[in-house]
Design a protein around this motif. Structure first.
Motif, PDB file in Angstrom:
ATOM      1  N   ASP A 154       0.850  -1.192   0.000  1.00 20.33           N
ATOM      2  CA  ASP A 154       0.000   0.000   0.000  1.00 20.33           C
ATOM      3  C   ASP A 154       0.889   1.246   0.000  1.00 20.33           C
ATOM      4  N   ALA A 214      -0.383   4.296   2.106  1.00 22.47           N
ATOM      5  CA  ALA A 214      -0.204   4.129   3.551  1.00 22.47           C
ATOM      6  C   ALA A 214       1.252   4.343   3.935  1.00 22.47           C
ATOM      7  N   TRP A 215       2.170   3.822   3.137  1.00 18.51           N
ATOM      8  CA  TRP A 215       3.595   4.010   3.426  1.00 18.51           C
ATOM      9  C   TRP A 215       4.001   5.469   3.265  1.00 18.51           C
ATOM     10  N   PRO A 241       1.344   1.639  12.434  1.00 14.73           N
ATOM     11  CA  PRO A 241      -0.023   1.628  11.908  1.00 14.73           C
ATOM     12  C   PRO A 241      -0.768   0.373  12.373  1.00 14.73           C
ATOM     13  N   ASP A 242      -2.067   0.529  12.658  1.00 14.70           N
ATOM     14  CA  ASP A 242      -2.883  -0.603  13.099  1.00 14.70           C
ATOM     15  C   ASP A 242      -3.051  -1.649  11.995  1.00 14.70           C
ATOM     16  N   ASP A 243      -3.191  -1.170  10.781  1.00  8.68           N
ATOM     17  CA  ASP A 243      -3.384  -2.079   9.654  1.00  8.68           C
ATOM     18  C   ASP A 243      -2.043  -2.582   9.162  1.00  8.68           C
ATOM     19  N   ASP A 244      -2.058  -3.810   8.640  1.00 10.92           N
ATOM     20  CA  ASP A 244      -0.847  -4.348   8.027  1.00 10.92           C
ATOM     21  C   ASP A 244      -0.720  -3.712   6.653  1.00 10.92           C
ATOM     22  N   ILE A 245       0.236  -2.830   6.503  1.00 12.28           N
ATOM     23  CA  ILE A 245       0.384  -2.134   5.224  1.00 12.28           C
ATOM     24  C   ILE A 245       1.390  -2.835   4.318  1.00 12.28           C
TER      25      ILE A 245
END
Length: 132
Positions: free
Chosen positions: A33, A36-37, A69-73
């Motif tokens: 992503d 996100a990065w 980040p909470d999500d695995d990006i």
């Protein structure tokens, strides 16, 4: 791929881990992503910029609270590795400059404390700031 391995000899362990993601599974890299990065790198770079600015102005250095980040990006996309490495180098440069400034401040404090203890002995200035 050989450029990545040649670069590993020139970088520290944390940077080498960052470079390793480039040689990972191409399908994983394709799904990384990027947006996100970019946001993650923007946050880190903002803290570096604040630190550089405040150190240059002699101001206190504070950062915003930051967590992973909470999500695995996913792994960092190859297109962002150079930017991440640049930020990493700037962080290390900033840490070095902050360390030097702290050392200089401690030396000045030691001189000031010695001067205040010896004021009865030397009624004239012992330390002159020639940087002004």
């Amino acid at each position: 791929m050989s450029a990545v391995h040649a670069t590993h000899a020139d970088v520290d362990h944390a940077t080498a881990r960052l470079l390793d993601v480039q040689v990972g599974d191409p399908t994983v890299m394709a799904h990384a992503d990027v947006t996100a990065w970019e946001i993650v790198l923007d946050r880190i770079e903002l803290d570096v910029m604040r630190g550089e600015r405040n150190l240059a102005r002699g101001l206190e250095f504070r950062t915003d609270p930051w967590d992973l980040p909470d999500d695995d990006i996913g792994p960092i996309p190859a297109v962002l590795v150079e930017r991440a490495l640049g930020i990493h180098r700037r962080q290390h440069d900033l840490i070095e400059k902050m360390s030097q400034t702290l050392h200089h401040t401690w030396r000045q404090q030691a001189v000031a404390e010695a001067n205040s203890r010896d004021q009865a002995v030397t009624p004239y200035p012992v330390y002159v700031d020639v940087t002004i």
